[in-house]
Design a protein around this motif. Structure first.
Motif, PDB file in Angstrom:
ATOM      1  N   LEU A 190      71.733  25.806  51.347  1.00 46.14           N
ATOM      2  CA  LEU A 190      71.854  24.380  51.021  1.00 46.14           C
ATOM      3  C   LEU A 190      71.175  23.479  52.048  1.00 46.14           C
ATOM      4  O   LEU A 190      70.376  22.613  51.665  1.00 46.14           O
ATOM      5  CB  LEU A 190      73.319  24.006  50.835  1.00 46.14           C
ATOM      6  CG  LEU A 190      73.971  24.604  49.585  1.00 46.14           C
ATOM      7  CD1 LEU A 190      75.457  24.295  49.558  1.00 46.14           C
ATOM      8  CD2 LEU A 190      73.289  24.111  48.330  1.00 46.14           C
ATOM      9  N   PRO A 191      71.421  23.628  53.350  1.00 48.81           N
ATOM     10  CA  PRO A 191      70.691  22.784  54.311  1.00 48.81           C
ATOM     11  C   PRO A 191      69.179  23.008  54.266  1.00 48.81           C
ATOM     12  O   PRO A 191      68.407  22.063  54.420  1.00 48.81           O
ATOM     13  CB  PRO A 191      71.262  23.197  55.671  1.00 48.81           C
ATOM     14  CG  PRO A 191      72.584  23.781  55.373  1.00 48.81           C
ATOM     15  CD  PRO A 191      72.453  24.410  54.024  1.00 48.81           C
ATOM     16  N   VAL A 192      68.778  24.253  54.023  1.00 49.67           N
ATOM     17  CA  VAL A 192      67.348  24.537  53.908  1.00 49.67           C
ATOM     18  C   VAL A 192      66.780  23.818  52.689  1.00 49.67           C
ATOM     19  O   VAL A 192      65.707  23.208  52.749  1.00 49.67           O
ATOM     20  CB  VAL A 192      67.101  26.063  53.821  1.00 49.67           C
ATOM     21  CG1 VAL A 192      65.651  26.367  53.495  1.00 49.67           C
ATOM     22  CG2 VAL A 192      67.534  26.745  55.102  1.00 49.67           C
ATOM     23  N   LEU A 193      67.515  23.856  51.590  1.00 44.24           N
ATOM     24  CA  LEU A 193      67.079  23.157  50.377  1.00 44.24           C
ATOM     25  C   LEU A 193      66.942  21.658  50.621  1.00 44.24           C
ATOM     26  O   LEU A 193      65.960  21.039  50.206  1.00 44.24           O
ATOM     27  CB  LEU A 193      68.067  23.418  49.239  1.00 44.24           C
ATOM     28  CG  LEU A 193      67.780  22.707  47.919  1.00 44.24           C
ATOM     29  CD1 LEU A 193      66.500  23.243  47.289  1.00 44.24           C
ATOM     30  CD2 LEU A 193      68.956  22.858  46.977  1.00 44.24           C
ATOM     31  N   PHE A 194      67.908  21.067  51.310  1.00 43.92           N
ATOM     32  CA  PHE A 194      67.852  19.634  51.585  1.00 43.92           C
ATOM     33  C   PHE A 194      66.738  19.291  52.574  1.00 43.92           C
ATOM     34  O   PHE A 194      66.182  18.200  52.522  1.00 43.92           O
ATOM     35  CB  PHE A 194      69.195  19.124  52.103  1.00 43.92           C
ATOM     36  CG  PHE A 194      70.289  19.227  51.069  1.00 43.92           C
ATOM     37  CD1 PHE A 194      70.100  18.741  49.781  1.00 43.92           C
ATOM     38  CD2 PHE A 194      71.495  19.810  51.382  1.00 43.92           C
ATOM     39  CE1 PHE A 194      71.102  18.836  48.827  1.00 43.92           C
ATOM     40  CE2 PHE A 194      72.499  19.913  50.439  1.00 43.92           C
ATOM     41  CZ  PHE A 194      72.303  19.425  49.151  1.00 43.92           C
ATOM     42  N   ALA A 195      66.382  20.200  53.458  1.00 41.76           N
ATOM     43  CA  ALA A 195      65.275  19.963  54.390  1.00 41.76           C
ATOM     44  C   ALA A 195      63.928  20.078  53.686  1.00 41.76           C
ATOM     45  O   ALA A 195      62.996  19.336  53.985  1.00 41.76           O
ATOM     46  CB  ALA A 195      65.346  20.944  55.550  1.00 41.76           C
ATOM     47  N   LEU A 231      66.241  15.166  47.449  1.00 45.55           N
ATOM     48  CA  LEU A 231      67.491  15.702  46.910  1.00 45.55           C
ATOM     49  C   LEU A 231      68.679  15.292  47.772  1.00 45.55           C
ATOM     50  O   LEU A 231      69.787  15.118  47.265  1.00 45.55           O
ATOM     51  CB  LEU A 231      67.386  17.232  46.825  1.00 45.55           C
ATOM     52  CG  LEU A 231      68.425  17.977  46.012  1.00 45.55           C
ATOM     53  CD1 LEU A 231      68.425  17.503  44.567  1.00 45.55           C
ATOM     54  CD2 LEU A 231      68.173  19.459  46.063  1.00 45.55           C
ATOM     55  N   ALA A 232      68.442  15.105  49.042  1.00 49.71           N
ATOM     56  CA  ALA A 232      69.513  14.698  49.957  1.00 49.71           C
ATOM     57  C   ALA A 232      69.934  13.252  49.733  1.00 49.71           C
ATOM     58  O   ALA A 232      71.006  12.845  50.169  1.00 49.71           O
ATOM     59  CB  ALA A 232      69.077  14.893  51.401  1.00 49.71           C
ATOM     60  N   GLU A 233      69.109  12.481  49.031  1.00 54.60           N
ATOM     61  CA  GLU A 233      69.424  11.079  48.767  1.00 54.60           C
ATOM     62  C   GLU A 233      70.215  10.879  47.474  1.00 54.60           C
ATOM     63  O   GLU A 233      70.681   9.779  47.196  1.00 54.60           O
ATOM     64  CB  GLU A 233      68.126  10.260  48.697  1.00 54.60           C
ATOM     65  CG  GLU A 233      67.290  10.340  49.948  1.00 54.60           C
ATOM     66  CD  GLU A 233      68.003   9.791  51.170  1.00 54.60           C
ATOM     67  OE1 GLU A 233      68.749   8.800  51.043  1.00 54.60           O
ATOM     68  OE2 GLU A 233      67.833  10.372  52.261  1.00 54.60           O
ATOM     69  N   VAL A 234      70.377  11.922  46.682  1.00 58.38           N
ATOM     70  CA  VAL A 234      71.092  11.824  45.406  1.00 58.38           C
ATOM     71  C   VAL A 234      72.565  11.545  45.677  1.00 58.38           C
ATOM     72  O   VAL A 234      73.178  12.129  46.567  1.00 58.38           O
ATOM     73  CB  VAL A 234      70.929  13.132  44.591  1.00 58.38           C
ATOM     74  CG1 VAL A 234      71.786  13.120  43.344  1.00 58.38           C
ATOM     75  CG2 VAL A 234      69.474  13.371  44.253  1.00 58.38           C
ATOM     76  N   THR A 235      73.121  10.616  44.875  1.00 66.87           N
ATOM     77  CA  THR A 235      74.533  10.258  45.019  1.00 66.87           C
ATOM     78  C   THR A 235      75.288  10.695  43.762  1.00 66.87           C
ATOM     79  O   THR A 235      74.870  10.408  42.638  1.00 66.87           O
ATOM     80  CB  THR A 235      74.686   8.734  45.204  1.00 66.87           C
ATOM     81  OG1 THR A 235      73.924   8.346  46.343  1.00 66.87           O
ATOM     82  CG2 THR A 235      76.130   8.359  45.420  1.00 66.87           C
TER      83      THR A 235
END
Length: 122
Positions: free
Chosen positions: A65-70, A75-79
């Protein structure tokens, strides 16, 4: 006294008795003979392999998951439900995932132990 003499001797062989294998394997384990030691080492090796596989699954699932968001910063900005997706997935969804992995691990570890017990009780 009877003139017939003593009754004829009967030969009793442990291997012919029902349950002889159970007694033998249990004694092998309890007395820590080479066979019993090999059986216990096999159980420990099976439990260790199971634990390492499940640890690898947990690290891959939660570590991805952190790798995906990096890799995909948008994708990390999705609420979702007023929370950012990384917080939702890692902070809330991660716990049920770990609980499920732990539950499955315990079931399989107990099955390994039951198989070992069945082997010594046969």
């Amino acid at each position: 006294m009877s003139s017939d003499g003593p009754p004829p001797r009967q030969r009793v062989v442990l291997a012919q008795r029902r349950g002889a294998r159970m007694v033998r394997t249990r004694v092998e384990v309890q007395q820590q003979t080479q066979i019993g030691d090999a059986m216990v080492r096999g159980l420990v090796r099976a439990q260790l392999g199971l634990a390492l596989r499940f640890a690898l699954v947990a690290v891959c699932v939660l570590g991805a998951l952190p790798v995906l968001f990096a890799v995909v910063p948008s994708l990390a900005e999705v609420t979702v439900l007023g929370m950012r997706l990384p917080w939702l997935l890692l902070g809330i969804v991660g716990y049920p995932v770990l609980l499920g992995i732990a539950w499955l691990y315990v079931r399989l570890a107990e099955r390994n132990e039951q198989d070992f017990t069945d082997l010594t009780d046969d």
